[in-house]
Design an enzyme around this catalytic site. Structure first.
Site, PDB file in Angstrom:
ATOM      1  N   ASP A  87       0.834  -1.195   0.000  1.00 54.56           N
ATOM      2  CA  ASP A  87       0.000   0.000   0.000  1.00 54.56           C
ATOM      3  C   ASP A  87       0.872   1.250   0.000  1.00 54.56           C
ATOM      4  O   ASP A  87       1.933   1.269   0.628  1.00 54.56           O
ATOM      5  CB  ASP A  87      -0.888   0.053   1.252  1.00 54.56           C
ATOM      6  CG  ASP A  87      -2.099  -0.862   1.166  1.00 54.56           C
ATOM      7  OD1 ASP A  87      -2.063  -1.835   0.378  1.00 54.56           O
ATOM      8  OD2 ASP A  87      -3.073  -0.621   1.903  1.00 54.56           O
ATOM      9  N   CYS A 120      -8.611   4.670   1.444  1.00 53.63           N
ATOM     10  CA  CYS A 120      -9.243   4.567   2.758  1.00 53.63           C
ATOM     11  C   CYS A 120      -8.464   5.381   3.781  1.00 53.63           C
ATOM     12  O   CYS A 120      -7.278   5.653   3.600  1.00 53.63           O
ATOM     13  CB  CYS A 120      -9.279   3.110   3.227  1.00 53.63           C
ATOM     14  SG  CYS A 120     -10.071   1.949   2.096  1.00 53.63           S
ATOM     15  N   TYR A 147      -7.425 -14.144   4.556  1.00 54.69           N
ATOM     16  CA  TYR A 147      -6.204 -13.522   5.066  1.00 54.69           C
ATOM     17  C   TYR A 147      -6.336 -12.974   6.487  1.00 54.69           C
ATOM     18  O   TYR A 147      -5.366 -12.491   7.063  1.00 54.69           O
ATOM     19  CB  TYR A 147      -5.765 -12.383   4.140  1.00 54.69           C
ATOM     20  CG  TYR A 147      -6.816 -11.316   3.947  1.00 54.69           C
ATOM     21  CD1 TYR A 147      -6.928 -10.254   4.828  1.00 54.69           C
ATOM     22  CD2 TYR A 147      -7.714 -11.379   2.891  1.00 54.69           C
ATOM     23  CE1 TYR A 147      -7.898  -9.286   4.674  1.00 54.69           C
ATOM     24  CE2 TYR A 147      -8.684 -10.417   2.713  1.00 54.69           C
ATOM     25  CZ  TYR A 147      -8.770  -9.375   3.609  1.00 54.69           C
ATOM     26  OH  TYR A 147      -9.746  -8.426   3.451  1.00 54.69           O
ATOM     27  N   ASN A 171     -18.361  11.263   3.692  1.00 58.27           N
ATOM     28  CA  ASN A 171     -17.948  12.523   3.066  1.00 58.27           C
ATOM     29  C   ASN A 171     -18.000  13.607   4.125  1.00 58.27           C
ATOM     30  O   ASN A 171     -18.883  13.573   5.003  1.00 58.27           O
ATOM     31  CB  ASN A 171     -18.902  12.948   1.939  1.00 58.27           C
ATOM     32  CG  ASN A 171     -18.817  12.066   0.709  1.00 58.27           C
ATOM     33  OD1 ASN A 171     -17.821  11.397   0.475  1.00 58.27           O
ATOM     34  ND2 ASN A 171     -19.879  12.066  -0.076  1.00 58.27           N
ATOM     35  N   HIS A 231     -17.568   8.730   0.189  1.00 59.77           N
ATOM     36  CA  HIS A 231     -16.579   8.213  -0.749  1.00 59.77           C
ATOM     37  C   HIS A 231     -15.204   7.965  -0.143  1.00 59.77           C
ATOM     38  O   HIS A 231     -14.286   7.555  -0.856  1.00 59.77           O
ATOM     39  CB  HIS A 231     -16.448   9.169  -1.940  1.00 59.77           C
ATOM     40  CG  HIS A 231     -17.677   9.238  -2.778  1.00 59.77           C
ATOM     41  ND1 HIS A 231     -18.730  10.087  -2.471  1.00 59.77           N
ATOM     42  CD2 HIS A 231     -18.057   8.565  -3.894  1.00 59.77           C
ATOM     43  CE1 HIS A 231     -19.695   9.943  -3.377  1.00 59.77           C
ATOM     44  NE2 HIS A 231     -19.307   9.036  -4.249  1.00 59.77           N
ATOM     45  N   GLU A 241      -4.023   0.302  -2.008  1.00 63.66           N
ATOM     46  CA  GLU A 241      -3.291  -0.824  -2.550  1.00 63.66           C
ATOM     47  C   GLU A 241      -2.695  -0.497  -3.918  1.00 63.66           C
ATOM     48  O   GLU A 241      -3.340   0.124  -4.750  1.00 63.66           O
ATOM     49  CB  GLU A 241      -4.199  -2.051  -2.694  1.00 63.66           C
ATOM     50  CG  GLU A 241      -4.902  -2.466  -1.427  1.00 63.66           C
ATOM     51  CD  GLU A 241      -6.274  -1.809  -1.255  1.00 63.66           C
ATOM     52  OE1 GLU A 241      -7.056  -2.285  -0.404  1.00 63.66           O
ATOM     53  OE2 GLU A 241      -6.555  -0.821  -1.967  1.00 63.66           O
TER      54      GLU A 241
END
Length: 226
Positions: free
Chosen positions: A42, A67, A99, A110, A151, A189
Site C-alpha cells: 500500500d 481509505c 487472510y 464525506n 466516498h 493498494e
C-alpha cells in the site's frame, strides 16, 4: 506497470527511522504487509497532509481503494461501528476471509463541506477533516461534520494494533504514532494493470526507488513497534 512476480525485493530495505522521517515531512511510505497475508503493498500517507495531488497519485499510481485508518479509541469516541457488525444482511458474515479473521471497514463518509465527495478536492478535504477529528475527538461532533454513505472509507484499527492484527490499517497507524503525527493514515493498494493482481514487492520497491520514496516491509514494523 511491469510485473516480475518471481523477483524478490532487495534486502536493503529502508529503516524505520527513514519511514518515520518521511511521515514527519508529510511524505508517503510504501508498506508491504506479508506474503502469507494479503501480499500487497500500500501507499500510505499521513492523513493530515493529504492534498488533491496526493489523491491523484493514489488513484493513478496505486489504483486500489482509498481509505483512511484511525485508532480504535477514536472510532469508539465517534461510535463508528465495524461495517460487518452494522450491516443487517447475510452477506455481512465475513468469516471466510482468507487472510484475516475480520475486516477493519467502518462507515464510508464525506465531509459535509464537499459536494459529490468523489473529486480529488473533495476526497482530500474529507481525509484532512478526518485527521483533524482524530486529533481532537472530544471536540468533534462527528455527525455534524460528516455524512454517510460517502466516498472515503474509514478503517478502524484493532485495539491492540500490531499485537492484535497486522493489516495495513494497523501498520499505518502504528507508524504514525511512532512518528508523532496525528494517527490517521491514508492507505491504498498498489495494483498491476498487466496481471490484474497486486503489484509485486519487487515492482513496488522499484517504484519507490524511482520516486525517492521509502519502501518498508511490514515485518520490520512488527519487529520494532509490535
Amino acid at each position: 506497470m511491469a510485473s516480475h512476480a518471481s523477483e524478490e525485493p532487495r534486502a536493503a530495505d529502508s529503516t524505520i527511522a527513514e519511514a518515520v522521517a518521511a511521515f514527519r515531512e508529510g511524505k508517503p511510505v510504501l508498506i508491504h504487509d506479508f506474503a502469507d497475508r494479503e501480499g500487497e503493498t500500500d501507499i500510505v500517507y499521513p492523513a493530515e497532509s493529504m492534498t488533491p495531488e496526493d489523491v491523484v497519485r493514489l488513484r493513478t499510481d496505486a489504483g486500489g481503494l482509498i481509505c483512511t485508518a484511525i485508532p480504535d479509541a477514536v472510532g469508539a469516541a465517534f461510535d463508528l461501528p465495524l461495517l460487518d457488525d452494522a450491516l443487517a444482511h447475510p452477506s455481512a458474515d465475513g468469516g471466510d476471509l482468507g487472510y484475516d479473521s475480520r475486516s477493519s471497514f467502518s462507515l464510508p463518509v464525506n465531509h459535509r463541506d464537499t459536494y459529490t465527495g468523489i473529486t480529488d478536492n473533495d476526497r482530500s478535504l474529507t481525509i484532512r477533516k478526518l485527521a483533524e477529528a482524530t486529533a481532537n475527538p472530544a471536540g468533534t461532533d462527528f455527525a455534524s461534520e460528516f455524512r454517510a454513505p460517502g466516498h472515503v472509507h474509514v478503517l478502524r484499527a484493532a485495539p491492540g494494533l500490531l499485537s492484535e492484527r497486522r493489516g495495513h490499517t494497523e501498520l499505518g497507524v502504528a507508524l504514525a504514532q511512532e512518528a508523532g503525527v496525528t494517527p490517521a493514515v491514508v492507505v491504498c493498494e498498489m495494483l498491476d494493470e498487466e496481471t490484474g493482481e497486486a503489484l509485486s514487492p519487487a515492482d513496488a520497491q522499484s517504484y519507490a526507488d524511482r520516486h525517492g520514496l521509502v519502501y518498508l516491509e511490514g515485518s520490520a514494523l512488527v519487529e520494532q513497534l509490535g
